[in-house]
Scaffold this motif. Structure first.
Motif, PDB file in Angstrom:
ATOM      1  N   SER A 145       8.741   3.179  33.432  1.00 41.99           N
ATOM      2  CA  SER A 145       8.394   2.023  34.274  1.00 41.99           C
ATOM      3  C   SER A 145       6.983   1.555  33.967  1.00 41.99           C
ATOM      4  N   LEU A 182       7.916  -2.792  37.488  1.00 47.60           N
ATOM      5  CA  LEU A 182       9.052  -2.997  36.595  1.00 47.60           C
ATOM      6  C   LEU A 182       9.960  -1.773  36.646  1.00 47.60           C
ATOM      7  N   VAL A 238       9.389 -12.883  34.783  1.00 49.34           N
ATOM      8  CA  VAL A 238       9.971 -11.698  35.409  1.00 49.34           C
ATOM      9  C   VAL A 238      10.930 -12.151  36.511  1.00 49.34           C
ATOM     10  N   TRP A 276      11.239  -5.243  39.365  1.00 48.48           N
ATOM     11  CA  TRP A 276      11.347  -6.456  38.557  1.00 48.48           C
ATOM     12  C   TRP A 276      11.732  -6.107  37.126  1.00 48.48           C
ATOM     13  N   GLU A 277      12.193  -7.125  36.416  1.00 45.51           N
ATOM     14  CA  GLU A 277      12.543  -6.980  35.018  1.00 45.51           C
ATOM     15  C   GLU A 277      11.892  -8.122  34.237  1.00 45.51           C
TER      16      GLU A 277
END
Length: 157
Positions: free
Chosen positions: A17, A31, A47, A57-58
């Motif tokens: 992460s 993330l 994001v 989040w990605e």
């Protein structure tokens, strides 16, 4: 799903992460995975929150990625920088644009506090965020114990 596009600095990175901070709003995004990011990387990216809880989040798009190089220089501030800082009160920040791009920030500190002030600048996450906003890739911290001056140079390359 609310996507967010902006400039982010990586404040924490592990293999699984990472944490990024929006340099304009200071909003922090954890993330769910780390797509190869390292601390002090700067991303121009988009994001999105990950369903179903949307607490992590990605990164879905990276337009640009660069690293910010923090340099604890053994050089003293330039004479010009020292002269500008000498006109300021202790603790006041003096900013000057560099020829071309970037900025130089200078300030005076009380006698005996130059090393601690320089260390604070180098360790402060806001130094990296400011560099990202200024589109700098190198931050150089110089100091003069004799003058009580610290200069922070935000350089484009």
């Amino acid at each position: 799903m609310t996507e967010k596009t902006g400039t982010f600095v990586v404040t924490h990175a592990e293999s699984e992460s990472a944490v990024v901070r929006d340099v304009d709003t200071a909003q922090v995004h954890t993330l769910a995975s780390n797509p190869g990011l390292e601390v002090h990387d700067v991303l121009e990216a988009t994001v999105v929150p990950e369903p179903p809880l949307e607490v992590t989040w990605e990164v879905i798009d990276v337009a640009e990625r660069r690293a910010i190089d923090l340099v604890d220089s053994d050089l003293e501030p330039t004479r010009h920088a020292a002269d500008l800082a000498a006109e300021a009160e202790i603790g006041d920040l003096v900013k000057e644009e560099r020829a071309g791009t970037g900025e130089i920030h200078m300030f005076r500190v009380p006698e005996g506090e130059v090393e601690a002030a320089a260390r604070d600048v180098l360790e402060d996450e806001e130094t990296i965020a400011r560099a990202a906003r200024l589109e700098a890739v190198r931050v150089e911290v110089r100091r003069s114990a004799d003058d009580g001056v610290v200069s922070v140079r935000y350089l484009p390359d």
